[in-house]
Design a protein around this motif. Structure first.
Motif, mmCIF file in Angstrom:
data_model
loop_
_atom_site.group_PDB
_atom_site.id
_atom_site.type_symbol
_atom_site.label_atom_id
_atom_site.label_comp_id
_atom_site.label_asym_id
_atom_site.label_seq_id
_atom_site.Cartn_x
_atom_site.Cartn_y
_atom_site.Cartn_z
ATOM 1 N N LYS A 68 9.940 6.566 -16.574
ATOM 2 C CA LYS A 68 9.505 6.653 -15.174
ATOM 3 C C LYS A 68 10.551 6.079 -14.213
ATOM 4 C CE LYS A 68 4.506 6.483 -15.968
ATOM 5 N NZ LYS A 68 3.950 7.727 -15.416
ATOM 6 N N VAL A 69 11.139 4.922 -14.563
ATOM 7 C CA VAL A 69 12.059 4.288 -13.606
ATOM 8 C C VAL A 69 13.398 5.008 -13.526
ATOM 9 C CG1 VAL A 69 10.992 2.025 -13.850
ATOM 10 C CG2 VAL A 69 13.013 2.562 -15.197
ATOM 11 N N ARG A 70 13.720 5.809 -14.525
ATOM 12 C CA ARG A 70 14.951 6.599 -14.432
ATOM 13 C C ARG A 70 14.879 7.556 -13.263
ATOM 14 N NH1 ARG A 70 17.548 8.558 -20.096
ATOM 15 N NH2 ARG A 70 19.346 8.899 -18.810
ATOM 16 N N LEU A 71 13.642 7.915 -12.884
ATOM 17 C CA LEU A 71 13.451 8.840 -11.771
ATOM 18 C C LEU A 71 13.419 8.101 -10.434
ATOM 19 C CD1 LEU A 71 10.645 10.977 -13.431
ATOM 20 C CD2 LEU A 71 13.097 11.465 -13.366
ATOM 21 N N GLY A 72 13.512 6.775 -10.470
ATOM 22 C CA GLY A 72 13.523 6.016 -9.228
ATOM 23 C C GLY A 72 12.378 5.022 -9.168
ATOM 24 N N LEU A 73 12.170 4.439 -8.002
ATOM 25 C CA LEU A 73 11.133 3.436 -7.852
ATOM 26 C C LEU A 73 9.755 4.070 -7.942
ATOM 27 C CD1 LEU A 73 12.481 1.249 -4.947
ATOM 28 C CD2 LEU A 73 12.515 0.760 -7.386
ATOM 29 N N ASN A 74 8.822 3.284 -8.409
ATOM 30 C CA ASN A 74 7.486 3.786 -8.634
ATOM 31 C C ASN A 74 6.526 2.614 -8.444
ATOM 32 O OD1 ASN A 74 5.072 4.363 -9.975
ATOM 33 N ND2 ASN A 74 6.061 5.761 -11.394
ATOM 34 N N GLU A 94 0.812 -1.200 0.000
ATOM 35 C CA GLU A 94 0.000 0.000 0.000
ATOM 36 C C GLU A 94 0.856 1.267 0.000
ATOM 37 O OE1 GLU A 94 -1.363 2.261 2.638
ATOM 38 O OE2 GLU A 94 -3.066 2.897 1.415
ATOM 39 N N SER A 95 2.048 1.158 0.607
ATOM 40 C CA SER A 95 2.891 2.333 0.825
ATOM 41 C C SER A 95 3.453 2.907 -0.477
ATOM 42 C CB SER A 95 4.039 1.964 1.756
ATOM 43 O OG SER A 95 4.998 2.990 1.783
ATOM 44 N N GLN A 96 3.594 4.216 -0.473
ATOM 45 C CA GLN A 96 4.241 4.900 -1.588
ATOM 46 C C GLN A 96 5.745 4.594 -1.600
ATOM 47 O OE1 GLN A 96 2.673 7.395 -3.774
ATOM 48 N NE2 GLN A 96 4.594 7.311 -4.913
ATOM 49 N N LEU A 97 6.271 4.340 -0.378
ATOM 50 C CA LEU A 97 7.675 3.943 -0.266
ATOM 51 C C LEU A 97 7.766 2.479 -0.682
ATOM 52 C CD1 LEU A 97 8.275 5.507 3.218
ATOM 53 C CD2 LEU A 97 9.380 6.261 1.110
ATOM 54 N N VAL A 98 8.258 2.246 -1.856
ATOM 55 C CA VAL A 98 8.084 0.938 -2.475
ATOM 56 C C VAL A 98 8.623 -0.218 -1.639
ATOM 57 C CG1 VAL A 98 8.591 -0.424 -4.510
ATOM 58 C CG2 VAL A 98 8.068 1.985 -4.739
ATOM 59 N N THR A 99 9.787 -0.004 -0.990
ATOM 60 C CA THR A 99 10.404 -1.156 -0.325
ATOM 61 C C THR A 99 10.082 -1.259 1.161
ATOM 62 O OG1 THR A 99 12.399 0.169 -0.088
ATOM 63 C CG2 THR A 99 12.319 -1.383 -1.932
ATOM 64 N N VAL A 100 9.218 -0.374 1.654
ATOM 65 C CA VAL A 100 8.822 -0.477 3.056
ATOM 66 C C VAL A 100 7.386 -0.985 3.103
ATOM 67 C CG1 VAL A 100 8.509 0.764 5.223
ATOM 68 C CG2 VAL A 100 10.326 1.435 3.639
ATOM 69 N N TRP A 101 7.222 -2.214 3.614
ATOM 70 C CA TRP A 101 5.902 -2.831 3.565
ATOM 71 C C TRP A 101 4.960 -2.185 4.574
ATOM 72 C CZ3 TRP A 101 3.678 -6.101 0.252
ATOM 73 C CH2 TRP A 101 2.439 -6.612 0.627
ATOM 74 N N SER A 102 3.769 -1.753 4.146
ATOM 75 C CA SER A 102 2.780 -1.283 5.115
ATOM 76 C C SER A 102 1.648 -2.299 5.196
ATOM 77 C CB SER A 102 2.276 0.110 4.758
ATOM 78 O OG SER A 102 1.691 0.111 3.477
ATOM 79 N N ARG A 103 0.818 -2.374 4.155
ATOM 80 C CA ARG A 103 -0.192 -3.443 4.159
ATOM 81 C C ARG A 103 -0.638 -3.748 2.730
ATOM 82 N NH1 ARG A 103 -5.095 -0.320 4.289
ATOM 83 N NH2 ARG A 103 -4.548 1.796 4.845
#
Lengths: 304, 286
Positions: free
Chosen positions: B232-238, B37-46
């Motif tokens: 898009k990915v050149r700008l980072g995770l999405n 769910e998180s916008q922070l791709v690698t930090v799991w929220s739910r």
């Protein structure tokens, strides 16, 4: 009578062939060979603010004379500008290291598959190949999430308390190597496998009977016999790896220079098509040797 | 002695296991975190499917996907034709002038760095446009470029299939009065169907995935899916790209991988011939 008619109706084998061959032959002449000539031609031009953005080589003077201007400055520029020399050398190093590491990882894997139960070989090979079917771009992108400062590896290691600060493993030379080895590993495993699979294992038994230790038997029997697989795999990794663009761009750092990235930047960034063409010609020159070697292997394989 | 052998086997198993983790962990991580769910791709929220919903409303991505599929269908069909002919020629016409050149031209795109093919094809198209007024850079130039590089893969699959078809069947038909064309269309082609299916699917997924060559030869109105993903990915995770990647992996990778199960692995050894060469040497030490 019937035979006679048939003889007239169907040409001698060989006469119709030329028309069958002509189609694909022309396709590749026009869309694969001639483009190289065009690249070589434009590498001798200079950039201009026009469409297309280069000065034509052949032009008519105002007095109606034919002017041909060949400009070799791009090549001189390429050989003397440190940025290009570094890009050239680091591409070679990247490709060489990638070939070596994929060989070191791929050899045991190929050997393990080749010596496992026959029913398991197919599925295991399929597992090696499956990633090739999924998008290259996406697989490389996935490594950003794994390697970045708050990525999977760093989060995992920090939660275990093994490190206090995230490891700096993205956007540098290390992450480029990881991505390249990851992307090209299947290209190494398959030729090695097909070679090792056919190996006669009674040779190893004989060596064993004669008192050779496993290491000795491996070095003097298995390794030399798998040499063709090693060469084929190394070429299949090295050639595309030299020109790799996506991996150094996504996983490399700001200082990562490769032939692929400088060509791309000259072309799309600076819109200097002649210099980009010169970089391309330099890359082709570099690859002529390995490509000829590959072709030599293929034609030898076809004859046998 | 025995201990040494088992230790060796253990090492091999371990290497294989690690290699499989290495190959699959990145793909699995993409799939798992696409449901984060998180916008922070690698930090799991739910768990959430919101990025998939966002995908469905992303006009840019949907439009690019449409163009990509159109290009992939056209170029897979084109490379099926050129690749089948090329594979047939390489497998059945053992001797003709320029054969070495021909096989080199067909097979070189298998290993040729994409960036080289991209720039050289673009410069050809630009030159042709100046001289003939054709082609405009759009879907058609992408299709031509994709046919040129994916034909080799089709040719390899076709060649390996033809190697397994007994030539005497074709000769018998010829003896019974069939013309070479009839033999090809009534005998050889039907026998090649499995190879044609997997060749088409392979060319389809190669086309759908291509970024570098497409970047050079595409025009302003023909932005394909990989071009959008790359920008898009050149700008980072999405996270939205994770969702899209999962769809691509499952739709293309799995379906075509399974459909082409049998012949798929021959494709990755563009030196099928190299492998044979290797086998010859492996069987009988010179």
């Amino acid at each position: 009578m019937i035979r006679h008619v048939r003889f007239l109706g169907s040409p001698k084998p060989g006469e119709g062939r030329i028309w069958v061959i002509a189609g694909p032959f022309l396709w590749f002449m026009i869309f694969f060979v001639i483009p190289f000539v065009v690249v070589a031609k434009i590498s001798l031009s200079t950039a201009a603010v026009s469409i297309p953005p280069y000065v034509p080589l052949v032009g008519w003077g105002e007095d109606g004379t034919l002017n041909i201007a060949l400009h070799f400055g791009n090549y001189h520029f390429l050989l003397t500008d440190p940025e290009y020399v570094i890009a050239y050398l680091s591409s070679l190093r990247n490709a060489a290291v990638t070939s070596l590491v994929t060989l070191l990882i791929g050899y045991p894997v190929a050997y393990a598959i080749a010596t496992t139960k026959e029913t398991l070989r197919g599925p295991l090979l399929m597992l090696v190949i499956m990633p090739f079917w999924t998008s290259f771009l996406i697989r490389v992108y996935a490594w950003i999430g794994i390697l970045k400062p708050n990525g999977l590896i760093n989060n995992f290691l920090m939660s275990l308390g093994l490190i206090n600060h995230p490891l700096d493993i993205l956007n540098n030379q290390f992450s480029v190597y990881v991505g390249m080895v990851y992307a090209y590993l299947p290209f190494m495993i398959l030729p090695l496998y097909s070679c090792l699979e056919k190996m006669d294992h009674s040779l190893l038994e004989a060596a064993n009977d004669l008192g050779a230790r496993p290491i000795r038997a491996f070095v003097s029997i298995t390794l030399p016999l798998s040499l063709p697989g090693i060469i084929a795999g190394s070429l299949l990794v090295f050639i595309p790896a030299v020109g790799e663009y996506i991996i150094p761009t996504l996983l490399g750092g700001a200082d990562t220079l490769t032939i692929g990235t400088v060509l791309w930047n000259e072309f799309f960034g600076n819109r200097d098509w002649p210099v980009a063409s010169t970089v391309a010609v330099a890359l082709i020159v570099l690859l002529v040797g390995p490509l000829m070697l590959l072709q030599h292997f293929q034609s030898k394989g076809e004859r046998s | 002695m025995i201990a040494a052998l088992t230790r060796g086997r253990l090492f091999l198993r371990l290497m294989m296991g690690l290699a499989m983790v290495f190959l699959y962990a990145p793909i699995l991580s993409i799939i798992i975190y696409s449901f984060n769910e998180s916008q922070l791709v690698t930090v799991w929220s739910r768990f959430s499917t919101k990025w998939y919903v966002a995908l469905l409303h992303d006009e840019q991505i949907l439009h690019a996907a449409k163009i990509s599929i159109e290009v992939a269908v056209l170029s897979a069909s084109g490379s099926l034709v050129v690749g089948t002919l090329s594979g047939y020629i390489l497998s059945r016409f053992k001797r003709f002038r320029l054969r070495a050149l021909f096989s080199g031209m067909v097979m070189a795109p298998l290993v040729m760095p994409e960036i080289i093919m991209g720039i050289s094809l673009l410069l050809l198209f630009v030159g042709m446009e100046q001289v003939f007024g054709w082609p405009q850079r759009d879907v058609q130039t992408i299709v031509i470029a994709h046919i040129t590089f994916s034909t080799a893969f089709v040719a390899v699959v076709v060649q390996s299939r033809l190697a397994g078809i007994d030539v005497s069947v074709e000769e018998a038909a010829m003896d019974l009065g069939a013309s070479p064309g009839e033999v090809f269309f009534l005998i050889t082609l039907p026998l090649m169907v499995p190879a044609l299916v997997s060749g088409w699917l392979l060319a389809f997924s190669l086309s759908l995935d291509d970024l570098v060559i497409t970047a050079f030869v595409s025009g302003p109105g023909s932005t394909t899916l990989p071009l959008v993903i790359f920008s898009k990915v050149r700008l980072g995770l999405n996270p939205e790209i994770n969702a899209l990647a999962t769809v691509v992996i499952l739709a293309v990778g799995l379906v075509s991988g399974i459909a082409a199960f049998k012949t798929a692995f021959k494709v990755l050894t563009p030196g099928k011939a190299i492998a044979q060469e290797g086998q010859d040497k492996c069987v009988s030490p010179a």
